[in-house]
Design a protein around this motif. Structure first.
Motif, short mmCIF file in Angstrom:
data_model
loop_
_atom_site.label_atom_id
_atom_site.label_comp_id
_atom_site.label_asym_id
_atom_site.label_seq_id
_atom_site.Cartn_x
_atom_site.Cartn_y
_atom_site.Cartn_z
N PHE A 36 0.84 -1.20 0.00
CA PHE A 36 0.00 0.00 0.00
C PHE A 36 0.87 1.25 0.00
CE2 PHE A 36 0.20 -1.24 4.44
CZ PHE A 36 0.24 -0.07 5.18
N ILE A 37 0.48 2.16 -0.89
CA ILE A 37 1.26 3.38 -1.13
C ILE A 37 0.32 4.57 -1.18
CG2 ILE A 37 1.23 2.91 -3.63
CD1 ILE A 37 3.88 4.48 -3.83
N PHE A 38 0.72 5.67 -0.57
CA PHE A 38 -0.01 6.93 -0.66
C PHE A 38 0.87 7.92 -1.41
CE2 PHE A 38 -1.74 4.81 3.05
CZ PHE A 38 -3.11 5.01 2.92
N GLU A 39 0.47 8.24 -2.65
CA GLU A 39 1.25 9.17 -3.46
C GLU A 39 0.65 10.57 -3.47
OE1 GLU A 39 1.43 6.67 -7.04
OE2 GLU A 39 3.61 6.75 -6.82
N ASP A 40 -0.67 10.65 -3.31
CA ASP A 40 -1.36 11.94 -3.34
C ASP A 40 -1.53 12.45 -1.92
OD1 ASP A 40 -1.57 11.75 -6.12
OD2 ASP A 40 -3.34 10.46 -5.91
N GLY A 67 8.74 -0.61 5.10
CA GLY A 67 8.52 0.57 4.26
C GLY A 67 8.98 1.84 4.94
N GLY A 68 8.38 2.93 4.48
CA GLY A 68 8.81 4.23 5.00
C GLY A 68 7.75 5.29 4.87
N VAL A 69 7.99 6.36 5.60
CA VAL A 69 7.14 7.56 5.59
C VAL A 69 8.05 8.73 5.24
CG1 VAL A 69 5.67 9.05 6.98
CG2 VAL A 69 5.61 6.58 7.34
N ALA A 70 7.61 9.57 4.30
CA ALA A 70 8.43 10.71 3.85
C ALA A 70 8.67 11.69 5.00
CB ALA A 70 7.74 11.41 2.69
N PHE A 71 9.71 12.51 4.82
CA PHE A 71 9.99 13.56 5.81
C PHE A 71 8.78 14.48 5.97
CE2 PHE A 71 11.21 18.04 6.38
CZ PHE A 71 11.70 17.98 7.68
N ASP A 72 8.22 14.94 4.86
CA ASP A 72 7.12 15.92 4.90
C ASP A 72 5.98 15.40 4.02
OD1 ASP A 72 5.43 18.08 4.83
OD2 ASP A 72 6.90 19.52 4.09
N ARG A 73 4.91 14.96 4.66
CA ARG A 73 3.80 14.38 3.90
C ARG A 73 2.89 15.44 3.29
NH1 ARG A 73 3.91 11.55 8.46
NH2 ARG A 73 1.83 12.13 9.17
N PRO A 79 8.28 9.73 -6.92
CA PRO A 79 7.47 8.66 -7.52
C PRO A 79 7.95 7.30 -6.99
CG PRO A 79 8.28 10.16 -9.21
CD PRO A 79 8.97 10.53 -7.94
N GLU A 80 7.04 6.36 -6.90
CA GLU A 80 7.28 4.99 -6.40
C GLU A 80 7.37 4.93 -4.87
OE1 GLU A 80 9.75 2.18 -9.10
OE2 GLU A 80 10.92 4.03 -8.88
N TYR A 81 7.94 5.94 -4.26
CA TYR A 81 8.12 5.92 -2.81
C TYR A 81 6.90 6.53 -2.11
CZ TYR A 81 12.89 4.81 -4.11
OH TYR A 81 13.98 4.21 -4.65
N GLY A 82 6.40 7.63 -2.68
CA GLY A 82 5.20 8.24 -2.14
C GLY A 82 5.40 8.88 -0.78
N LYS A 83 4.28 9.30 -0.21
CA LYS A 83 4.32 9.92 1.12
C LYS A 83 4.42 8.85 2.19
CE LYS A 83 2.16 13.88 -0.81
NZ LYS A 83 1.18 14.93 -0.81
N ALA A 84 3.91 7.66 1.86
CA ALA A 84 4.08 6.48 2.70
C ALA A 84 3.96 5.27 1.79
CB ALA A 84 3.03 6.43 3.80
#
Length: 414
Positions: A36-40, A67-73, A79-84
């Motif tokens: 599961f990925i959140f890009e938007d 997985g991972g969570v971006a520094f600033d959501r 792309p591919e990594y997303g916000k989470a």
């Protein structure tokens, strides 16, 4: 054959590698059983709900989402990594000391059990025999660019240390993207293995969701480790270099302990973490005095923090409370991150994000500093420095160079 070499030899994606800082365990994982990925745009409630749904599916302690969570959501992410982005791998090779275990995951949410069995068998049949990692070659550097560049960096440090600004926002962690343009292919797993050899007492991990992009990190900083309701975290902030001999090294370590600017920076981080965990915990305890944490080229101030969580507190609440830490964002969190968002001049993505794994019983996340994004024809390197009262632009720029010294030496040595 090293686990990381087995991973690099496999034909499918994603490829995921995880090794804790102070554990014997090493994990190489391939394929995706559930992704599961959140890009938007994603709000924390949405992410928390998805997280809780996944976490509730099984109590099996072997099931882990990596997985991972971006520094600033709140900004655009890679792309591919997303916000989470979290993956339940199809296959995992886990090593603990001399013991190896192959874990095969099946997704039977939709009750297509036979199809899942076939998918798993197919993944097993596609496994390739491992080959040794290629030895590192010196890269031919076409060009290097820094964003922000030295002139802009000086402007930003002066803005942060301005009397009016720093009164409201006593710390901002500014960072820099260093882009190396190259004309040859770099194996991210060879690079991570070489990096791992230089900094054994770090977390080492990598995420390669497709052949064209890999994010790797050899980071000293734990975000947290949880076992049931027991939580371990730390304040890692304040930096100096290593000495050329034991005597000089000890002198630099003592100077770091005695330095008011670095001690103040570490104390700010400690206080913030304790304050953030207090509402979630029955008990929070932290080292009163910092110790020195040594890496190959630099040494940091370090305070250990332990908490006993209240019943029902989940990993996402911990992530919300702790990430991003003042060691990568600043204080107060919102105003520091707003400054970074508006002024730094590039998208951090998963740099300074939170990467790791979770399941119902345990979880571990590291802060993705000392990291690199490998793309075709380009290596992206990241480094940051905490800007507080008394910070000087040239000294902080030099600290960025020190933080890149290990990875640059691997890339540019014959």
């Amino acid at each position: 054959m090293p686990t990381i070499a087995w991973l690099a030899s496999q034909p499918c994606y994603p490829r995921i590698y995880w090794r804790g800082r102070d554990t014997q365990e090493e994990v190489a994982a391939i394929g995706s059983c559930k992704d599961f990925i959140f890009e938007d745009a994603v709000d924390d409630n949405q992410l928390s709900l998805a997280y809780q749904q996944q976490r509730a599916l099984s109590t099996n302690q072997d099931i882990r989402y990596y997985g991972g969570v971006a520094f600033d959501r709140d900004t655009d992410c890679w792309p591919e990594y997303g916000k989470a982005h979290f993956v339940l791998p199809r296959l995992e090779l886990r090593r603990s000391g001399h013991d190896y275990k192959l874990v095969i995951n099946l997704n039977i949410e939709n009750e297509e059990i036979e199809q899942e069995r076939q998918n798993a068998l197919q993944a097993l049949q596609q496994l390739a025999s491992p080959s040794p990692l290629s030895p590192p070659n010196k890269i031919h550097l076409l060009s290097r660019s820094d964003r922000p560049d030295h002139r802009r960096w000086t402007e930003l440090v002066n803005q942060v240390t301005h009397e009016k600004f720093i009164k409201q926002t006593p710390k901002v962690v500014l960072s820099r993207l260093t882009q190396l343009e190259i004309n040859e292919k770099v194996d991210p797993w060879m690079l991570l293995a070489s990096w791992q050899g230089r900094n054994q007492n770090s977390f080492q991990f990598g995420f390669q969701f497709s052949p064209d992009s890999a994010f790797i990190s050899c980071t000293p900083e734990r975000l947290y480790r949880r076992r049931q309701r027991e939580l371990f975290t730390e304040a890692l902030a304040g930096t100096t270099t290593r000495g050329l001999n034991e005597e000089e090294d000890a002198m630099l370590a003592q100077q770091l302990l005695d330095d008011s600017k670095n001690s103040h920076e570490n104390q700010l981080v400690r206080k913030h973490i304790v304050d953030a965990l207090t509402p979630l915990s029955n008990y929070v305890g932290a080292d009163e005095s910092p110790k020195v944490f040594k890496l190959s080229h630099i040494q940091h101030l370090h305070r250990a923090i332990r908490a006993e969580l209240k019943g029902g507190v989940n990993d996402f609440q911990i992530l919300q409370a702790l990430h991003p830490t003042p060691a990568v964002g600043g204080l107060p969190k919102e105003s520091a991150i707003n400054f970074i968002r508006q002024r730094e001049g590039y998208t951090r993505g998963w740099y300074a994000g939170a990467c790791g794994y979770f399941n119902k019983h345990e979880s571990e996340f590291a802060v993705a500093i000392r990291s690199a994004l490998i793309e075709p024809g380009r290596i992206n390197l990241f480094a940051g420095a905490g800007i507080v009262s008394g910070s000087e632009a040239d000294a902080e720029w030099h600290e960025l160079e020190n933080k890149l010294a290990t990875i640059l030496s691997i890339l540019t040595e014959v």
